[in-house]
Design an enzyme around this catalytic site. Structure first.
Site, PDB file in Angstrom:
ATOM      1  N   HIS A 298     -15.472  -1.603  36.741  1.00  0.00           N
ATOM      2  CA  HIS A 298     -15.521  -3.045  36.559  1.00  0.00           C
ATOM      3  C   HIS A 298     -16.821  -3.553  35.921  1.00  0.00           C
ATOM      4  CE1 HIS A 298     -11.697  -3.202  38.372  1.00  0.00           C
ATOM      5  NE2 HIS A 298     -12.032  -3.275  39.632  1.00  0.00           N
TER       6      HIS A 298
ATOM      7  N   HIS B  94      -9.244 -10.412  39.108  1.00  0.00           N
ATOM      8  CA  HIS B  94      -9.050  -9.503  40.239  1.00  0.00           C
ATOM      9  C   HIS B  94      -8.630 -10.239  41.507  1.00  0.00           C
ATOM     10  CE1 HIS B  94      -9.693  -5.926  42.656  1.00  0.00           C
ATOM     11  NE2 HIS B  94     -10.131  -5.253  41.606  1.00  0.00           N
TER      12      HIS B  94
ATOM     13  N   GLU C  56      -3.662  -6.685  38.152  1.00  0.00           N
ATOM     14  CA  GLU C  56      -4.709  -6.861  37.144  1.00  0.00           C
ATOM     15  C   GLU C  56      -4.149  -6.497  35.770  1.00  0.00           C
ATOM     16  OE1 GLU C  56      -8.223  -4.551  38.721  1.00  0.00           O
ATOM     17  OE2 GLU C  56      -6.869  -4.439  40.410  1.00  0.00           O
TER      18      GLU C  56
HETATM   19  C1  GLA Z   1      -9.791  -1.984  41.388  1.00  0.00           C
HETATM   20  C2  GLA Z   1      -9.789  -0.532  41.515  1.00  0.00           C
HETATM   21  C3  GLA Z   1      -9.725  -0.123  42.948  1.00  0.00           C
HETATM   22  C4  GLA Z   1     -10.835  -0.774  43.726  1.00  0.00           C
HETATM   23  C5  GLA Z   1     -10.804  -2.256  43.526  1.00  0.00           C
HETATM   24  C6  GLA Z   1     -11.988  -2.925  44.153  1.00  0.00           C
HETATM   25  O1  GLA Z   1      -8.574  -2.546  41.533  1.00  0.00           O
HETATM   26  O2  GLA Z   1      -8.756   0.078  40.785  1.00  0.00           O
HETATM   27  O3  GLA Z   1      -9.826   1.252  43.062  1.00  0.00           O
HETATM   28  O4  GLA Z   1     -12.061  -0.270  43.306  1.00  0.00           O
HETATM   29  O5  GLA Z   1     -10.804  -2.570  42.175  1.00  0.00           O
HETATM   30  O6  GLA Z   1     -12.149  -2.570  45.466  1.00  0.00           O
END
Ligand code: GLA
Length: 379
Positions: A131, A200, A337
């Site tokens: 991210h 997210h 997402e």
């Molecule tokens: C994303 C990732 C997950 C996790 C979340 C945050 O969706 O794919 O593995 O890291 O973010 O917790």
């Protein structure tokens, strides 16, 4: 005759007026303070309301701090997880509601090659970058300005920020259109770079903090997904969902197969994978449909993106106390997402995430709410 004609025209005028008012259901935009960061930077919350749904967006991380939608009886509730205070978002946010960038999802070993040059980005998820690195766009304070039916957030990410090349000027427009929250992302850069932006939000259509999402029924418009290794990096394969727990082509309760004895589910501790959407790339079309039989709420997710990360909140461990003092249990929220595939810069067979200097990145996602009246029925 004249009177009849005048009466008819008056009637027509009234009908027209009503239609225009409905069609122009204006979004009311209000602004309030959400407090100050440690360095004194003020953070605001903008609330968008149009009488159908209501969304509150913070300038810190572009976070959707609340999203209220009616159930089948018209009762509004907040359907996204989050916190009541800015301080909690700053100190411990598993990306609740956040605008994620410069590169949403993972980049293997925090490294990629672009135009013959190797770039290193922070490893903040084991050996991988997640991210956008340790200080991604979710931790930036965005400039906000009201626009028609919403707000436009903008952020300039400097050349080299979190290891990414090129100054990137990014905007995200959050608008309400009838019963949908629409997010439109744009970006331009002065050097070649990679971009992958998403939101997210953790949804729970029963209302935030009201149990798990295992009873929600999900449909994903995808015949393939990208299987991962033990660190959640795609292997590069586009695998058919046929005969697996990843087949959501027909609406299926999430809890039905989440604990099935499948290697990919073990790797993700549940669902934490990217689906390859069946769609014409670039066209705004349906990615997923989520339904909570208990409240009747339905969420349609539409996107121009080629992929969808469906994540079942497997890292929520019950230690987080969220809004209104509600404890967030394991799998009490799910993320949808919309994105380009994880680790695309290292997979030439995936749709490219490269943004050339002077070109425009553009992506649209809509979260559209409705209700279904019959718990077992179709509508
Ligand atoms: C994303 C990732 C997950 C996790 C979340 C945050 O969706 O794919 O593995 O890291 O973010 O917790």
């Amino acid at each position: 005759m004249f009177l009849i004609k005048a009466g008819f025209e008056l009637g027509l005028l009234c009908v027209l007026l009503v239609i225009t008012t409905v069609a122009e259901a204006k979004t009311k935009i209000t602004k309030k303070s959400f407090g100050l960061l440690d360095d004194g930077t003020p953070v605001e919350i903008y609330t968008l309301a149009n009488g159908k749904i209501e969304a509150a967006i913070a300038t810190y991380g572009g976070i959707v701090v609340s999203l209220r939608a009616p159930d089948r009886n018209g009762n509004m509730d907040d359907v996204v997880l989050g916190y009541d205070s800015l301080n909690q978002y700053v100190s411990n946010n598993p990306y609740f509601g956040a605008l994620v960038g410069r590169y949403a999802n993972r980049i293997a070993h925090g490294s990629f090659v672009l135009e013959g040059k190797t770039y290193s980005v922070p490893k903040n998820d084991g050996d991988n970058s997640l991210h956008g690195g340790a200080r991604g766009f979710d931790k930036a304070v965005w400039k906000a300005k009201p626009i028609k039916d919403g707000i436009e957030l903008s952020y300039v990410s400097r050349d080299g920020e979190q290891g990414y090349p090129g100054t990137l000027t990014a905007t995200a427009r959050y608008t309400l259109n009838d019963n949908e929250l629409r997010i439109e992302y744009s970006a331009t850069a002065d050097k070649p770079t990679v971009v992958n932006l998403t939101n997210h939000s953790y949804f729970n259509l029963a209302g935030q903090g009201r149990g798990t999402i295992l009873q929600h029924q999900l449909k994903i418009t995808a015949s393939r997904f990208t299987p991962v290794d033990s660190t959640l990096i795609p292997t590069g394969e586009l695998r058919s969902v046929e005969g697996t727990a990843f087949d959501f082509r027909a609406p299926t309760p999430i809890g039905q197969r989440i604990d099935a004895n499948e290697d990919q589910l073990h790797k993700g501790k549940g669902y934490d994978h990217n689906w390859v959407l069946d769609k014409v790339p670039g066209r705004l079309s349906e990615a997923a449909e989520l339904y909570d039989p208990g409240t009747g709420r339905v969420l349609h997710v539409l996107t121009t993106e080629p992929g969808l990360q469906f994540y079942t909140g497997n890292f929520l461990d019950g230690t987080i106390i969220g809004k209104q003092g509600r404890r967030y249990a394991w799998r009490s929220g799910l993320c949808l997402e919309t994105q380009h595939f994880p680790d695309s810069p290292n997979h030439p067979n995936f749709p490219s995430t490269e943004l050339k200097a002077g070109k425009r990145y553009h992506s649209v996602t809509a979260f559209k709410f409705s209700v279904r009246s019959d718990p077992g029925g179709k509508q």
